[in-house]
Design a protein around this motif. Structure first.
Motif, short mmCIF file in Angstrom:
data_model
loop_
_atom_site.label_atom_id
_atom_site.label_comp_id
_atom_site.label_asym_id
_atom_site.label_seq_id
_atom_site.Cartn_x
_atom_site.Cartn_y
_atom_site.Cartn_z
N SER A 1 0.63 -1.29 -0.10
CA SER A 1 -0.13 -0.04 0.03
C SER A 1 0.76 1.29 0.06
O SER A 1 0.36 2.24 -0.48
CB SER A 1 -0.98 -0.09 1.27
N PHE A 2 2.04 1.25 0.56
CA PHE A 2 2.78 2.39 0.43
C PHE A 2 3.66 2.69 -0.67
O PHE A 2 4.20 3.61 -0.97
CB PHE A 2 4.07 2.10 1.64
N ASN A 3 3.37 1.86 -1.62
CA ASN A 3 4.03 2.00 -2.89
C ASN A 3 3.00 2.52 -4.15
O ASN A 3 3.34 2.57 -5.17
CB ASN A 3 4.59 0.70 -3.75
N ARG A 4 1.82 2.84 -3.53
CA ARG A 4 0.73 2.92 -4.43
C ARG A 4 1.07 4.60 -5.17
O ARG A 4 0.77 4.89 -6.34
CB ARG A 4 -0.61 2.94 -4.10
N LEU A 5 1.33 5.30 -4.29
CA LEU A 5 1.79 6.65 -4.72
C LEU A 5 3.21 7.11 -5.07
O LEU A 5 3.20 7.72 -6.12
CB LEU A 5 1.20 7.70 -3.74
N SER A 6 4.11 6.41 -4.44
CA SER A 6 5.63 6.64 -4.69
C SER A 6 6.18 5.34 -4.53
O SER A 6 5.89 4.87 -3.45
CB SER A 6 5.96 8.11 -4.38
N SER A 7 7.02 5.17 -4.97
CA SER A 7 7.99 3.96 -4.85
C SER A 7 8.84 4.25 -3.47
O SER A 7 9.29 5.14 -3.16
CB SER A 7 8.82 3.72 -5.93
N LYS A 8 8.85 3.11 -2.49
CA LYS A 8 9.56 3.27 -1.34
C LYS A 8 10.73 1.81 -1.29
O LYS A 8 10.23 1.14 -1.89
CB LYS A 8 8.56 2.89 -0.19
N ASN A 9 11.45 2.23 -0.53
CA ASN A 9 12.55 0.96 -0.23
C ASN A 9 12.20 0.69 1.04
O ASN A 9 12.11 1.27 2.06
CB ASN A 9 13.91 1.80 -0.13
N ILE A 10 11.84 -0.64 1.06
CA ILE A 10 11.30 -1.40 2.46
C ILE A 10 12.32 -2.47 3.06
O ILE A 10 12.73 -3.38 2.19
CB ILE A 10 10.07 -2.17 1.90
N VAL A 11 12.47 -2.04 4.17
CA VAL A 11 13.06 -3.31 4.83
C VAL A 11 12.05 -4.18 5.75
O VAL A 11 11.22 -3.42 6.28
CB VAL A 11 14.20 -2.76 5.83
N LEU A 12 12.14 -5.45 5.76
CA LEU A 12 11.07 -6.24 6.58
C LEU A 12 11.84 -6.73 7.68
O LEU A 12 13.07 -7.06 7.69
CB LEU A 12 10.83 -7.50 5.83
N ASN A 13 11.41 -6.17 9.10
CA ASN A 13 11.89 -6.74 10.24
C ASN A 13 11.18 -7.81 10.72
O ASN A 13 10.05 -8.00 11.30
CB ASN A 13 11.81 -5.42 11.19
N LEU A 14 11.67 -9.19 10.40
CA LEU A 14 11.32 -10.52 10.72
C LEU A 14 11.60 -10.67 12.30
O LEU A 14 12.77 -11.03 12.65
CB LEU A 14 11.92 -11.57 9.99
N MET A 15 10.45 -10.60 13.20
CA MET A 15 10.48 -10.77 14.50
C MET A 15 10.43 -12.21 15.00
O MET A 15 9.20 -12.78 14.47
CB MET A 15 9.42 -9.80 15.23
N GLN A 16 11.12 -12.79 15.77
CA GLN A 16 11.26 -13.97 16.40
C GLN A 16 10.38 -14.33 17.57
O GLN A 16 9.86 -13.35 18.17
CB GLN A 16 12.52 -14.49 16.67
N ASP A 17 10.01 -15.71 17.70
CA ASP A 17 9.48 -15.96 19.00
C ASP A 17 10.17 -17.45 19.24
O ASP A 17 10.88 -17.90 18.57
CB ASP A 17 7.86 -16.29 18.99
N ARG A 18 9.81 -18.10 20.39
CA ARG A 18 10.52 -19.35 20.85
C ARG A 18 10.30 -20.37 20.12
O ARG A 18 11.01 -21.10 19.85
CB ARG A 18 10.25 -19.67 22.46
N ALA A 19 8.99 -20.37 19.30
CA ALA A 19 8.85 -21.50 18.67
C ALA A 19 9.38 -21.60 17.48
O ALA A 19 10.05 -22.62 16.91
CB ALA A 19 7.38 -21.39 18.20
#
Length: 355
Positions: free
Chosen positions: A116-134
């Motif tokens: 949705s953030f790329n609809r008006l202008s292109s963005k550079n996106i970093v995904l922060n993958l958050m862990q859990d014990r499983a």
């Protein structure tokens, strides 16, 4: 993240402190040898690094638009494109988005949110993958869910922070050894099936570089394409304040960059993926006690100073402010269903319009 003893605090957007002290003590005892390794490697690496850290010169020449990023979260989404409109108003080009592995069943919502953030202008996106014990304990589960994430995002997201805040037990890791094995699963999967992706780690928080040393000087077959740090300042004041009598923000950056130069486990490309100050009179939304909190005016002043120090060092590629909407520490207050742009929102807007 709501399975004992791990519980999520929706006010401060982070896990609650583990209340089961017996469990925490038992887990730390289980990894005692990893702590011993961290101790001895730090004794060997840190003093030498401090001695030579001023020898390395940074090389990044970036505009503020290239340099500054901002965190946005799906759980702050109100279905009215509020965050998307605020991002366009600010002119932010770099975004970091949290994707909790424990919420994998809702992954398609995160995909749509990021797109949705790329609809008006292109963005550079970093995904922060958050862990859990499983996912820390079950490597097959981790590989399966990472493959699903990479498959759904790789067409428009190339950078992934693998895990976060690895030196806080409440986030799930009890030793750096656990993180290294976790990262290795992501790296092996990337090398096998997603060769164009960039993996970022180890994501330590605060000025606890002994964890960095353990994560960056070891015999594991891993390498961080870029290094991430949640480099908060001593909570009680300005970026110029020191810890241990010498380490202000500039010197902390110098030492981190030196560790990158000395380590074979990482490039010297550094992202600061989280930083802010807690705001006064916002409990329970503030992530710390009132003693550490600052006014909006102080927050704005410290933001300008921090970004200027990091940029002038030429040793940091991006600083991601944490985050857009957060009553206790962000740029916008959304309590009572109202969107209130705080003074720091307009300060960041001005910074983004400067070179």
């Amino acid at each position: 993240m709501n399975k004992a003893p791990f519980f999520w605090d929706n006010y401060s957007d982070q896990p609650s402190v583990i209340k089961d002290k017996a469990y925490k003590k038992a887990m730390r005892k289980k990894f005692i040898f990893d702590y011993i390794k961290m101790f001895f490697s730090s004794i060997l690496v840190l003093p030498f690094s401090i001695l030579i850290m001023k020898l390395f010169q940074g090389k990044n020449e970036l505009s503020n638009k290239e340099f500054i990023g901002l965190g946005v979260n799906l759980d702050k989404d109100d279905k009215n494109n509020t965050q998307q409109e605020l991002i366009e108003e600010l002119g932010v080009k770099n975004l970091i988005i949290r994707v909790p592995l424990w919420d994998i069943q809702n992954l398609d919502s995160y995909v749509e949110f990021a797109k949705s953030f790329n609809r008006l202008s292109s963005k550079n996106i970093v995904l922060n993958l958050m862990q859990d014990r499983a996912h820390i304990e079950n490597k097959e589960l981790l590989k399966k869910d990472l493959e699903l994430i990479f498959s759904k995002f790789s067409s428009f997201v190339s950078e992934y922070q693998i895990g976060t805040t690895i030196n806080r037990a409440k986030w799930g890791f009890f030793a750096v050894k656990e993180y290294l094995k976790f990262y290795k699963v992501a790296q092996d999967l990337r090398d096998e099936k997603f060769k164009n992706l960039t993996l970022i780690g180890p994501s330590t928080i605060d000025f606890e570089y002994y964890y960095n040393v353990r994560a960056m000087f070891n015999f594991y077959n891993i390498k961080y394409d870029k290094l991430s740090s949640l480099l908060y300042v001593d909570r009680r004041g300005a970026p110029s304040n020191t810890q241990y009598g010498f380490f202000d923000t500039k010197n902390k950056i110098d030492l981190l960059y030196c560790l990158c130069k000395l380590s074979s486990k990482t490039s010297d490309k550094i992202y600061i993926t989280e930083v802010n100050w807690p705001l006064s009179n916002t409990a329970p939304y503030a992530p710390t006690s009132e003693k550490e909190c600052v006014s909006n005016e102080e927050y704005s002043k410290y933001m300008i100073e921090y970004i200027e120090i990091a940029k002038k060092s030429k040793k940091i590629e991006k600083v991601f402010w944490h985050q857009l909407i957060a009553p206790g520490y962000g740029l916008v207050d959304n309590r009572d269903g109202k969107i209130v742009k705080l003074p720091q929102f307009y300060v960041l807007k001005e910074l983004l319009n400067e070179n």
